[in-house]
Design an enzyme around this catalytic site. Sequence first.
Site, short mmCIF file in Angstrom:
data_model
loop_
_atom_site.label_atom_id
_atom_site.label_comp_id
_atom_site.label_asym_id
_atom_site.label_seq_id
_atom_site.Cartn_x
_atom_site.Cartn_y
_atom_site.Cartn_z
N LEU A 86 0.82 -1.20 0.00
CA LEU A 86 0.00 0.00 0.00
C LEU A 86 0.86 1.26 0.00
O LEU A 86 2.03 1.22 0.38
CB LEU A 86 -0.92 -0.03 1.22
N LYS A 192 14.36 0.16 5.42
CA LYS A 192 13.84 0.69 4.15
C LYS A 192 13.95 2.21 4.10
O LYS A 192 14.31 2.79 3.06
CB LYS A 192 12.38 0.25 3.95
N LYS A 267 7.38 11.09 -0.17
CA LYS A 267 6.84 10.48 1.05
C LYS A 267 7.91 9.75 1.82
O LYS A 267 8.03 9.89 3.05
CB LYS A 267 5.70 9.53 0.67
#
Length: 321
Positions: A86, A192, A267
Amino acid sequence: MFSSKKSLLLFKNVRYMSTSSSKTVGFIGLGNMGGHQAINLIKKGHNLIVFDMSKDNMNRLKEKGAKIANSPAEVAKEADVIVTMLPASAHVKNVYCGENGIFQTVRPGTLLLDSSTIDPATAREVASIAKKHQSTMLDCPVSGGTGGAEAGTLTFMVGGSEQDFNTAKTYLECMGKNIVHCGDVGTGQVAKVCNNLVLGISMIAVSEAMNLGVKQGMDPKKLAGIFNTSSARCWTSELYNPCPGVIETSPASRGYTGGFGSALMTKDLGLAVDSAKSIGEPLLLGNSAHQLYTLLVAKGDGQKDFSVVYDFLNKNFKNSN
Protein backbone atom coordinates in the site's frame (compact mmCIF):
# COMPACT_ATOMS: atom_id res chain seq x y z
CA MET A 1 -3.77 -28.97 30.16
CA PHE A 2 -2.33 -26.44 27.72
CA SER A 3 -2.18 -22.81 28.73
CA SER A 4 -3.98 -20.43 26.35
CA LYS A 5 -0.58 -19.17 25.15
CA LYS A 6 0.68 -22.69 24.45
CA SER A 7 -2.59 -23.60 22.75
CA LEU A 8 -2.29 -20.62 20.42
CA LEU A 9 1.32 -21.51 19.60
CA LEU A 10 0.31 -25.10 18.84
CA PHE A 11 -2.57 -23.88 16.67
CA LYS A 12 -0.26 -21.59 14.73
CA ASN A 13 2.27 -24.35 14.19
CA VAL A 14 -0.39 -26.74 12.91
CA ARG A 15 -1.49 -24.15 10.35
CA TYR A 16 2.07 -23.42 9.27
CA MET A 17 2.99 -27.11 8.96
CA SER A 18 0.46 -27.75 6.22
CA THR A 19 1.89 -27.46 2.70
CA SER A 20 2.04 -23.91 1.35
CA SER A 21 0.27 -24.97 -1.84
CA SER A 22 -2.83 -25.87 0.21
CA LYS A 23 -3.00 -22.39 1.72
CA THR A 24 -4.90 -19.44 0.34
CA VAL A 25 -2.82 -16.29 0.01
CA GLY A 26 -4.57 -12.93 0.09
CA PHE A 27 -3.02 -9.95 -1.67
CA ILE A 28 -4.20 -6.37 -1.19
CA GLY A 29 -2.71 -3.55 -3.28
CA LEU A 30 -2.16 -4.47 -6.93
CA GLY A 31 -0.37 -1.39 -8.26
CA ASN A 32 2.95 -1.14 -10.09
CA MET A 33 4.70 -3.25 -7.45
CA GLY A 34 1.98 -5.36 -5.89
CA GLY A 35 0.53 -6.54 -9.19
CA HIS A 36 3.82 -8.16 -10.17
CA GLN A 37 4.32 -9.63 -6.71
CA ALA A 38 0.88 -11.22 -6.79
CA ILE A 39 1.50 -12.71 -10.24
CA ASN A 40 4.75 -14.27 -9.02
CA LEU A 41 2.90 -15.92 -6.14
CA ILE A 42 0.48 -17.43 -8.67
CA LYS A 43 3.40 -18.60 -10.82
CA LYS A 44 4.78 -20.42 -7.78
CA GLY A 45 1.54 -22.35 -7.39
CA HIS A 46 -0.28 -20.38 -4.69
CA ASN A 47 -4.04 -19.88 -4.68
CA LEU A 48 -4.73 -16.14 -4.50
CA ILE A 49 -7.65 -14.00 -3.46
CA VAL A 50 -7.03 -10.32 -4.20
CA PHE A 51 -8.41 -6.86 -3.57
CA ASP A 52 -7.57 -3.44 -4.99
CA MET A 53 -9.44 -0.17 -5.38
CA SER A 54 -8.93 -0.50 -9.15
CA LYS A 55 -11.18 -3.01 -10.89
CA ASP A 56 -8.78 -3.07 -13.83
CA ASN A 57 -5.96 -4.17 -11.53
CA MET A 58 -8.13 -6.92 -10.07
CA ASN A 59 -9.26 -8.10 -13.47
CA ARG A 60 -5.65 -8.45 -14.60
CA LEU A 61 -5.06 -10.81 -11.69
CA LYS A 62 -8.34 -12.62 -12.35
CA GLU A 63 -7.05 -13.40 -15.84
CA LYS A 64 -4.02 -15.01 -14.17
CA GLY A 65 -6.23 -17.23 -12.01
CA ALA A 66 -6.80 -15.16 -8.86
CA LYS A 67 -10.14 -14.88 -7.10
CA ILE A 68 -11.49 -11.34 -6.65
CA ALA A 69 -12.75 -10.04 -3.30
CA ASN A 70 -14.94 -7.01 -2.61
CA SER A 71 -13.05 -5.78 0.46
CA PRO A 72 -10.03 -6.48 2.67
CA ALA A 73 -12.41 -8.13 5.14
CA GLU A 74 -13.52 -10.57 2.46
CA VAL A 75 -9.89 -11.41 1.74
CA ALA A 76 -9.27 -12.06 5.44
CA LYS A 77 -12.24 -14.44 5.67
CA GLU A 78 -10.57 -16.85 3.25
CA ALA A 79 -6.82 -16.26 3.48
CA ASP A 80 -4.27 -18.10 5.61
CA VAL A 81 -1.59 -15.60 4.63
CA ILE A 82 -2.16 -11.97 3.59
CA VAL A 83 0.32 -9.73 1.78
CA THR A 84 -0.32 -5.99 1.58
CA MET A 85 1.45 -3.46 -0.65
CA LEU A 86 0.00 0.00 0.00
CA PRO A 87 1.10 3.60 -0.62
CA ALA A 88 1.40 5.04 2.90
CA SER A 89 0.78 4.62 6.63
CA ALA A 90 -2.79 5.94 6.43
CA HIS A 91 -3.69 3.32 3.82
CA VAL A 92 -2.17 0.54 5.93
CA LYS A 93 -4.17 1.60 8.99
CA ASN A 94 -7.37 1.79 6.97
CA VAL A 95 -6.92 -1.58 5.24
CA TYR A 96 -6.12 -3.35 8.50
CA CYS A 97 -8.13 -1.43 11.09
CA GLY A 98 -10.87 0.38 9.17
CA GLU A 99 -14.42 -0.52 8.25
CA ASN A 100 -14.38 -3.72 6.16
CA GLY A 101 -10.72 -4.02 7.10
CA ILE A 102 -8.66 -7.13 7.67
CA PHE A 103 -9.11 -7.15 11.45
CA GLN A 104 -12.88 -7.32 11.06
CA THR A 105 -12.68 -10.94 9.93
CA VAL A 106 -9.07 -12.15 10.30
CA ARG A 107 -8.78 -15.70 11.59
CA PRO A 108 -6.50 -16.77 14.47
CA GLY A 109 -3.09 -17.87 13.20
CA THR A 110 -3.18 -15.79 10.02
CA LEU A 111 0.23 -14.59 8.85
CA LEU A 112 0.21 -10.92 7.78
CA LEU A 113 3.05 -9.58 5.62
CA ASP A 114 3.04 -5.84 4.97
CA SER A 115 5.32 -4.83 2.08
CA SER A 116 4.34 -1.16 2.22
CA THR A 117 6.89 1.51 3.08
CA ILE A 118 5.60 3.22 6.23
CA ASP A 119 6.97 4.68 9.45
CA PRO A 120 8.28 2.15 12.00
CA ALA A 121 5.87 3.39 14.70
CA THR A 122 2.83 2.55 12.57
CA ALA A 123 4.30 -0.86 11.73
CA ARG A 124 4.66 -1.64 15.44
CA GLU A 125 1.21 -0.27 16.27
CA VAL A 126 -0.62 -2.37 13.66
CA ALA A 127 1.43 -5.46 14.57
CA SER A 128 0.35 -5.00 18.19
CA ILE A 129 -3.30 -4.89 17.13
CA ALA A 130 -2.77 -8.01 15.01
CA LYS A 131 -1.49 -9.82 18.09
CA LYS A 132 -4.76 -9.01 19.89
CA HIS A 133 -6.54 -10.77 17.03
CA GLN A 134 -4.28 -13.82 17.50
CA SER A 135 -2.54 -13.23 14.18
CA THR A 136 1.09 -12.42 13.39
CA MET A 137 2.23 -9.38 11.43
CA LEU A 138 5.68 -8.69 10.00
CA ASP A 139 6.88 -5.55 8.25
CA CYS A 140 8.42 -6.61 4.93
CA PRO A 141 9.19 -3.51 2.82
CA VAL A 142 11.00 -4.09 -0.46
CA SER A 143 13.70 -2.65 -2.67
CA GLY A 144 14.34 -3.35 -6.33
CA GLY A 145 11.72 -1.31 -8.14
CA THR A 146 9.12 -2.45 -10.63
CA GLY A 147 11.75 -4.39 -12.58
CA GLY A 148 12.64 -6.40 -9.50
CA ALA A 149 8.97 -6.93 -8.69
CA GLU A 150 8.32 -8.30 -12.17
CA ALA A 151 11.44 -10.48 -12.22
CA GLY A 152 10.88 -11.77 -8.69
CA THR A 153 14.28 -10.48 -7.52
CA LEU A 154 13.19 -8.01 -4.84
CA THR A 155 15.06 -7.53 -1.58
CA PHE A 156 12.78 -7.90 1.44
CA MET A 157 13.73 -6.20 4.72
CA VAL A 158 11.82 -8.07 7.40
CA GLY A 159 10.96 -7.09 10.97
CA GLY A 160 9.66 -9.79 13.30
CA SER A 161 10.72 -12.76 15.38
CA GLU A 162 13.17 -15.30 14.00
CA GLN A 163 10.49 -18.01 13.99
CA ASP A 164 7.96 -15.87 12.15
CA PHE A 165 10.65 -14.73 9.71
CA ASN A 166 11.46 -18.34 8.82
CA THR A 167 7.77 -19.01 8.18
CA ALA A 168 7.38 -15.89 6.05
CA LYS A 169 10.38 -16.77 3.87
CA THR A 170 8.31 -19.47 2.15
CA TYR A 171 6.14 -16.75 0.63
CA LEU A 172 8.67 -13.94 0.32
CA GLU A 173 11.03 -16.14 -1.70
CA CYS A 174 8.29 -16.42 -4.34
CA MET A 175 8.57 -12.67 -4.87
CA GLY A 176 12.18 -11.87 -4.05
CA LYS A 177 15.78 -12.99 -4.15
CA ASN A 178 17.26 -11.46 -1.00
CA ILE A 179 15.23 -11.99 2.17
CA VAL A 180 16.92 -10.24 5.11
CA HIS A 181 15.90 -10.51 8.75
CA CYS A 182 16.51 -7.04 10.22
CA GLY A 183 15.37 -7.67 13.80
CA ASP A 184 12.16 -7.11 15.74
CA VAL A 185 8.93 -5.69 14.32
CA GLY A 186 9.56 -2.23 12.85
CA THR A 187 13.21 -2.75 11.94
CA GLY A 188 12.31 -3.70 8.39
CA GLN A 189 10.85 -0.22 7.99
CA VAL A 190 13.92 1.35 9.61
CA ALA A 191 16.12 -0.38 7.02
CA LYS A 192 13.84 0.69 4.15
CA VAL A 193 13.75 4.32 5.26
CA CYS A 194 17.56 4.39 5.39
CA ASN A 195 17.83 2.66 1.99
CA ASN A 196 15.49 5.12 0.29
CA LEU A 197 17.26 8.05 1.91
CA VAL A 198 20.42 6.96 0.08
CA LEU A 199 18.43 6.31 -3.11
CA GLY A 200 16.87 9.77 -3.18
CA ILE A 201 20.13 11.55 -2.48
CA SER A 202 22.07 9.47 -5.01
CA MET A 203 19.48 10.15 -7.73
CA ILE A 204 19.92 13.88 -7.20
CA ALA A 205 23.71 13.54 -7.19
CA VAL A 206 23.82 11.50 -10.41
CA SER A 207 21.30 13.85 -12.07
CA GLU A 208 23.31 16.90 -11.10
CA ALA A 209 26.58 15.38 -12.31
CA MET A 210 25.08 14.14 -15.60
CA ASN A 211 23.54 17.55 -16.21
CA LEU A 212 26.85 19.27 -15.46
CA GLY A 213 28.77 17.02 -17.85
CA VAL A 214 26.23 17.08 -20.70
CA LYS A 215 26.01 20.88 -20.62
CA GLN A 216 29.78 21.02 -21.02
CA GLY A 217 29.77 18.83 -24.11
CA MET A 218 30.13 15.30 -22.71
CA ASP A 219 28.34 12.47 -24.46
CA PRO A 220 25.89 11.19 -21.80
CA LYS A 221 26.56 7.51 -22.50
CA LYS A 222 30.32 8.02 -22.25
CA LEU A 223 29.95 9.99 -19.04
CA ALA A 224 27.71 7.33 -17.51
CA GLY A 225 30.18 4.67 -18.66
CA ILE A 226 32.96 6.47 -16.81
CA PHE A 227 30.83 6.66 -13.66
CA ASN A 228 30.03 2.96 -13.89
CA THR A 229 33.68 1.91 -14.08
CA SER A 230 34.97 4.44 -11.55
CA SER A 231 34.37 5.57 -7.99
CA ALA A 232 31.03 7.20 -8.92
CA ARG A 233 29.55 3.79 -9.71
CA CYS A 234 26.15 3.25 -8.08
CA TRP A 235 22.79 1.61 -8.81
CA THR A 236 21.28 4.93 -9.88
CA SER A 237 23.89 5.54 -12.56
CA GLU A 238 24.43 1.98 -13.73
CA LEU A 239 20.91 0.54 -13.82
CA TYR A 240 18.52 3.52 -13.59
CA ASN A 241 20.32 6.42 -15.20
CA PRO A 242 18.17 9.57 -15.20
CA CYS A 243 19.48 10.96 -18.50
CA PRO A 244 17.22 10.00 -21.46
CA GLY A 245 18.82 7.56 -23.92
CA VAL A 246 21.57 6.28 -21.64
CA ILE A 247 19.57 3.18 -20.69
CA GLU A 248 16.88 2.40 -23.26
CA THR A 249 14.67 0.53 -20.77
CA SER A 250 14.79 3.16 -18.02
CA PRO A 251 11.84 5.46 -17.22
CA ALA A 252 13.99 8.40 -18.38
CA SER A 253 13.96 6.99 -21.91
CA ARG A 254 10.17 6.81 -22.00
CA GLY A 255 9.30 10.27 -20.76
CA TYR A 256 9.75 9.39 -17.08
CA THR A 257 6.61 7.26 -17.09
CA GLY A 258 6.17 4.18 -14.93
CA GLY A 259 8.76 3.31 -12.33
CA PHE A 260 8.76 4.87 -8.85
CA GLY A 261 6.81 8.09 -8.63
CA SER A 262 8.31 11.33 -7.33
CA ALA A 263 5.39 11.65 -4.92
CA LEU A 264 6.33 8.31 -3.35
CA MET A 265 9.97 9.33 -3.09
CA THR A 266 8.85 12.56 -1.41
CA LYS A 267 6.84 10.48 1.05
CA ASP A 268 9.78 8.18 1.79
CA LEU A 269 12.20 11.07 2.28
CA GLY A 270 9.62 12.61 4.60
CA LEU A 271 9.68 9.40 6.64
CA ALA A 272 13.46 9.71 6.91
CA VAL A 273 13.21 13.37 7.97
CA ASP A 274 10.59 12.55 10.61
CA SER A 275 12.60 9.56 11.82
CA ALA A 276 15.70 11.72 12.25
CA LYS A 277 13.72 14.37 14.14
CA SER A 278 12.31 11.74 16.49
CA ILE A 279 15.80 10.84 17.74
CA GLY A 280 17.37 14.29 17.44
CA GLU A 281 19.69 13.45 14.56
CA PRO A 282 20.61 16.00 11.85
CA LEU A 283 19.78 15.08 8.27
CA LEU A 284 21.59 17.67 6.18
CA LEU A 285 21.43 16.07 2.73
CA GLY A 286 18.17 14.30 3.49
CA ASN A 287 16.37 17.54 4.29
CA SER A 288 17.65 19.14 1.08
CA ALA A 289 16.60 16.11 -0.97
CA HIS A 290 13.14 16.16 0.62
CA GLN A 291 12.73 19.85 -0.20
CA LEU A 292 13.73 19.30 -3.84
CA TYR A 293 11.30 16.42 -4.34
CA THR A 294 8.56 18.39 -2.59
CA LEU A 295 9.15 21.11 -5.21
CA LEU A 296 8.91 18.54 -8.03
CA VAL A 297 5.56 17.35 -6.74
CA ALA A 298 4.30 20.92 -6.35
CA LYS A 299 5.13 21.68 -9.99
CA GLY A 300 3.13 18.67 -11.19
CA ASP A 301 5.73 15.91 -11.54
CA GLY A 302 4.50 13.76 -8.67
CA GLN A 303 3.32 10.92 -10.91
CA LYS A 304 6.49 10.90 -13.00
CA ASP A 305 9.38 8.62 -12.07
CA PHE A 306 11.67 10.09 -9.43
CA SER A 307 14.51 10.27 -11.99
CA VAL A 308 12.63 13.25 -13.47
CA VAL A 309 14.80 15.34 -11.15
CA TYR A 310 17.36 15.29 -14.01
CA ASP A 311 14.82 16.86 -16.36
CA PHE A 312 14.05 19.50 -13.74
CA LEU A 313 17.72 20.42 -13.33
CA ASN A 314 18.35 20.33 -17.08
CA LYS A 315 15.48 22.67 -17.96
CA ASN A 316 15.47 25.04 -15.00
CA PHE A 317 19.16 25.79 -14.73
CA LYS A 318 20.31 26.84 -18.19
CA ASN A 319 23.95 27.17 -19.16
CA SER A 320 24.63 30.91 -19.07
CA ASN A 321 27.71 30.70 -21.35
